[in-house]
Design an enzyme around this catalytic site. Structure first.
Site, short mmCIF file in Angstrom:
data_model
loop_
_atom_site.label_atom_id
_atom_site.label_comp_id
_atom_site.label_asym_id
_atom_site.label_seq_id
_atom_site.Cartn_x
_atom_site.Cartn_y
_atom_site.Cartn_z
CB SER A 167 -7.96 3.78 2.85
OG SER A 167 -7.12 3.22 3.81
CE LYS A 187 -3.99 1.56 2.12
NZ LYS A 187 -4.52 1.56 3.53
CB SER A 236 -8.04 0.50 6.10
OG SER A 236 -9.10 2.27 5.79
#
Lengths: 527, 549
Positions: A193, A118, A217
């Site tokens: 996210s 990420k 997330s």
């Protein structure tokens, strides 16, 4: 799966992922069985890769090529990555592994495993933007501890995945750079996210990926994308190198296409780090030796496991399809021998407001460092305050700005007691109620999200509806507990249906002990 | 918010309301800042109207007026700790290093970097808390103090807010005799741990400023006093005592010029007899104890004058800057109410938990502190002047104590140290650690004189050699054959020799010019190479001159 991929013009009609039994990596599945005995968790890509490499059925370069090819084909339609590693460098790393194997040298347990990271997790050799324009092109001088540990074990970083800016969002639409699509239905969001990390595993662009979980997330996108997502206990994994959103809630989490993979990944990144004062000094048990072989399964392998279904999570406001998938999963757990009962957490609904106050407050402080002075995008101005204002006004997206404003307000003199302090009190209550529920039950279960993946743009202008979608997950962050999300069914939607995730919550630092039944894959294999 | 932005600027007032131009040069660290002339001019206008009074008359008037008012003074002191590494990362800090050479991702506040507390900071804080007679909080925590400024990389300072590590202490001190003397006890409100910010380096023409982050993250202890001081000298002595304490504890070099000890002073006045406080004014840029003294006295006079002229509304809550050149305070910025720093607990750092055993172990390892030392010296019978001289500098006190433990006489040791040795140090600009004379040899020297082995005069002579080159007293005495001649026969022989060689002078002496005794004594002393015992010499000489033998 890979061989059946459709040309781009059909992608909108044919999903990248189908509801099919053969989920394993094609090279591996087409190869001869690599061992005589199959793992119960033989869906583990990581173990299969290791076996194939060590038995010389497959070279790391071949493996890497196939993933890179797939990434190249699928990426234009899903947009998982903000940065893809230079293929030559990736192949060079694979070649090094092959050379080592050829020389019969020891290779790390993650050798040849392609991992996506990420983009709010720092990587020394590639950009790390956090999905924010203010950090466009920023290259950190160091690797996050989790990334360093993966690299040390032989993993190859394939790229940096898209996310809601600094992790603030539930759809990945709040990225400053691109919108990621859900591989199951390209018109839908992958969740967020960590949407890019979830979608990249779901689309088999990589083997496993790292995400971060502040309020869900990792778990919500895992549910939306039909992959396994693991949020560790707060303190289990070092946060050094994770761009802070809400420091007391943030954890780095794992995505994989099997429970075993996320477990192996978690084991690799866990453990105390002298660079993170909140990382736990607890020993990390080696659970990989606890995998059970399929032949040794009993008929009721989870006999006696106490499972609590959180009543508040299947109340009103949850899609009926999700509800029935969870109920189906619960019934299945009973068949496997679990003792199922409903538990009530009266403070459950307080979690959402408490979370948004605490997370916003901390983020308003954590994002102060993005001022344009030392790094990142800088507005040009000949006045100091204007420089700050312009750099931040242009650098941050609207969701981030909203949370900074909310957090600044909540921490302001005169409001602190009514908001921040009160939210902390609620947090204590929530922590206690989870503790009590987990004293009586080995694990708690709930949906990972009230609905399956929704359409891109659907909730973009309705932040409250989007925030409400976090109800299932935020409490777990407030309590600091570990939780696993794994696919447990489908609801109508898209071409082939949309996956629904089951959330399994354990006691603090119990990822490896009480979850071992799950890591063994008893439950998963029946899906 | 603007008022908080410029809080650290002290040296260049015209930067206080700058228009800034930031642009990065070498990667991440430099920024430029432009100053605006127009805004500076506005600033000038904000200063209160000057009261026109002739200088000599002013002094007299002010002295008279100030007698009607009582000043209330409190001090916030920042002490930079001399830990090997910074508070939250492993960077060293060396004053005067090239800009941005002692920095890392953590103290630069890069994304993803986290603070980890240096445990020495806690140890030093506990030491100071105990030394200042404070109550220690066994459970304290760190908080974030939030404001934007280019020298603050994270946009917040890690500090302690509502639960400081130490509270409610006091400091004892003795005022120097030249300022009237007397014992004082001043309250300490709190001591807390925090990190320092970086430094802005302003260009000569004011076109831009550069950020040096070497100092960012260096550990500080902030010490807040009770408003117990009433005069400039009391405040200066309070600061001096803090300097002594931190130096005795070895937690800071306490150097004001390097900024290792920084004092911000709050001053207000009220008519004698009034119980409520007046409006307080903060004074910054105090780089020495004497500037603390003078700045406060100036400020008291300024406020008293305004009061007496019915202009007490001109005294506003503001930060004023001490201008050393002009010897006055000037407005730096006015405060518009309290700044909102939006403190909240630092989530990256665990709570600071002290065990009683830990506190006890530190308490047991504390050195003798200045106040205890002074009281001990006083009990030894030394005058307050001697006590202050010897105890003020830890190294001098240590030297003195070691001299005593080598058996030296208290008063003689004090006299030697405060007299010839101090003069030598002052002359050569040396500290007591630089001189070659060891305390043991000083004790030996004192003993040698006392026993009559050498004369006091010889003692002084070899002292300078011992100070500069070292060596032992015994060695020097032997090497130079300096043992005093105390044998009457030998002295008599020398006198006889001198008398026989100077018949003319003898005749003059005997005819009444008795002053010539000095001449003879000098000649004999010369002959003995200064080693003759002077008392004996004079006695025998007198006998011989007067023809008694």
């Amino acid at each position: 799966m890979l061989s059946t991929i459709q040309p781009p013009r059909y992608l909108s009609r044919f999903p990248l992922r189908g509801r099919t039994k053969s989920r394993s990596f094609h090279i591996l599945s087409s190869a001869q069985p690599v061992t005589k005995t199959c793992f119960a968790a033989d869906k583990s890509q990581i173990l299969s890769i290791r076996d194939s490499l060590l038995n010389r059925h497959l070279s790391a370069v071949e493996l890497t090529h196939s993933y890179l090819d797939r990434l190249k084909q699928t990426e234009p339609h899903i947009n998982c990555f903000l940065h893809v590693s230079d293929p030559d460098k990736v192949l060079k790393q694979a070649q090094d592994i092959d050379d080592k194997i050829k020389r019969n040298e020891e290779v790390g347990p993650l050798a040849g495993v392609l991992v996506a990271i990420k983009d709010n997790i720092c990587t020394a050799d590639m950009p790390s933007t956090g999905g924010s324009y203010i950090l466009e092109g920023y290259r950190p001088p160091f690797d996050a501890t989790a990334v360093k540990r993966l690299k040390d074990l032989g993993a190859i970083v394939v790229g940096k995945t898209n996310l809601d800016e600094f992790g603030m969002g539930s759809t990945t639409e709040a990225s400053a750079f691109k919108v990621t699509a859900n591989p199951w239905d390209l018109s839908r969001v992958p969740g967020g996210s960590s949407g890019g990390s979830a979608a990249s595993v779901s689309a088999r662009q990589c083997v496993v990926s790292l995400g971060s979980d502040t309020g869900g997330s990792v778990r919500q996108p895992a549910s939306f994308c039909g992959v396994v997502g693991l949020k560790p206990t707060y303190g289990r994994v070092s946060r050094f190198g994770l761009m802070a959103y809400a420091s007391s809630l943030d954890v780095i989490g794992c995505f994989g296409s099997s429970v075993a993979d996320t477990g192996i990944l978690l084991h690799a990144i866990s453990g105390h780090d002298s660079l993170d004062a909140t990382s736990s000094k607890r020993e990390v048990p080696d659970f990989t030796s606890q995998f059970t072989y399929a032949s040794s399964l009993k008929s009721r392998p989870l006999e006696g496991l106490r499972v609590g279904l959180i009543r508040e999570t299947v109340d009103a406001g949850v899609d009926s399809g999700v509800k029935s998938a969870i109920e189906g999963a619960a019934a299945h757990l009973e068949q496997l021998g679990c003792v199922l009962k409903e538990v009530s957490l009266p403070s459950f609904s307080l979690g959402l407001p408490a979370y948004y106050i605490l997370a916003s407050s901390e983020s308003s402080s954590n994002l102060s460092r993005y001022d344009g002075v030392r790094y990142g995008n800088q507005a040009s101005s000949d006045e100091l305050n204007v420089l700050y204002e312009e750099s931040r006004a242009k650098g941050f997206g609207s969701e981030v700005k909203m949370r900074i404003l909310m957090g600044t307000y909540a921490l302001s003199a005169g409001y602190y007691d009514a908001y921040y302090k009160r939210a902390q009190q609620v947090r204590t209550i929530i922590r206690k109620s989870f503790k009590a529920a987990l004293d009586e039950n080995d694990i708690l279960i709930s949906p990972a999200a009230p609905s399956a993946a929704y359409k891109i743009g659907e909730k973009k202008n309705d932040p409250l509806a989007m925030y409400a979608g976090d109800i299932m997950t935020v409490n777990v962050n407030l309590a600091g507990l570990p939780a696993l999300v794994l696919p447990c069914g489908f609801v109508e939607g898209g071409a082939v249906g949309l996956p629904v995730g089951l959330q399994i919550i354990g006691a603090a630092f119990d990822e490896f002990a009480k979850h071992k039944c799950l890591l063994n894959g008893f439950f998963e294999r029946n899906l | 918010m603007a008022s908080t932005l410029f809080r650290t600027i002290q040296i260049h007032p015209f930067f206080l309301y700058p228009t800034a131009l930031f642009s990065r040069r070498n990667g991440v660290l430099y920024c430029t800042m432009k100053s605006s002339q127009t805004q500076t001019a506005t600033q000038e206008k904000q200063q209160p109207p000057k009261v026109k009074v002739p200088q000599h008359a002013l002094k007299k008037t002010v002295d008279k007026i100030t007698r009607d008012y009582e000043a209330i003074i409190g001090i916030e002191t920042h002490v930079q700790l001399s830990t090997l590494t910074k508070a939250f990362c492993s960077c060293p800090y060396n004053y005067g290093s090239q800009p941005n050479t002692n920095i890392c991702p953590i103290c630069m506040g890069l994304p993803g970097a986290l603070p980890v507390l240096n445990s020495k900071v806690i140890e030093f804080a506990v030491k100071l808390g105990l030394a200042l007679n404070c109550k220690l909080s066994l459970n304290s925590k760190f908080d974030r103090k939030q404001y934007f400024y280019p020298d603050l990389p994270k946009g917040y300072q890690i500090s302690q807010f509502d639960i400081p590590i130490a509270t409610g202490g006091y400091v004892d001190l003795d005022l120097p005799l030249e300022f009237g003397g007397g014992h004082r006890k001043f309250g300490i409100t709190r001591v807390h741990m925090e990190e320092d910010a970086g430094k802005l380096l302003h260009s000569g023409n004011g076109d831009y400023s550069q950020v040096d982050l070497n100092r960012a993250g260096v550990p500080l202890l902030e010490i807040v006093s009770e408003p117990d001081m009433r005069t400039g000298i009391e405040a200066a002595e309070y600061a001096a005592e803090l300097q002594r304490v931190v130096r005795y504890l070895g937690i800071s070099n306490g150097n004001m010029q390097e900024g290792s000890l920084r004092c911000d002073v709050n001053v207000s006045i009220r008519p004698v007899g009034q119980s409520e406080f007046g409006t307080k004014v903060e004074i910054k840029n105090l780089n020495s104890f004497s500037s603390i003294n003078r700045a406060i006295d100036f400020e008291i006079s300024r406020q008293a004058l305004l009061h007496s002229q019915g202009q007490s509304d001109q005294i506003v809550q503001e930060t004023r800057l001490w201008e050393e050149g002009a010897q006055k305070t000037v407005t730096m910025r006015k405060k518009e109410g309290l700044s909102d720093y939006r403190y909240f607990p630092e989530p990256n750092l665990p709570e600071v938990i002290l065990t009683q055993e830990y506190v006890d172990s530190i308490s047991n390892s504390l050195p003798e502190l200045p106040e205890a030392k002074r009281r001990r010296y006083e009990k030894m019978g030394l005058s307050m002047q001697d006590v202050l001289f010897l105890a003020n500098d830890m190294n001098v006190a240590e030297y003195f104590d070691e001299t005593l433990s080598s058996g030296a006489d208290i008063k003689l040791a004090a006299n030697w140290i405060m007299g010839d040795i101090a003069a030598y140090m002052k002359n050569k600009k040396l500290s007591i650690n630089d001189i070659k004379l060891t305390p043991q040899e000083l004790a030996e020297l004192i003993a040698s004189i006392k026993s009559g082995t050498i004369s006091g005069k010889i003692g002084k002579e070899i002292l300078s050699e011992l100070l500069a080159k070292g060596g032992t007293v015994k060695g020097l005495i032997e090497e130079k054959d300096l043992i005093q001649i105390a044998d009457p026969v030998e002295i008599g022989k020398m006198i006889d020799k001198v008398i026989s060689e100077n018949p003319k002078q003898l005749e003059q002496y005997r005819s009444g010019k008795t002053k010539l005794q000095g001449f003879f004594a000098g000649q004999v002393m010369k002959l003995s190479k200064g080693k003759a015992n002077p008392g004996l010499l004079n006695k025998i000489l007198l006998e011989k001159l007067n023809g008694q033998s």
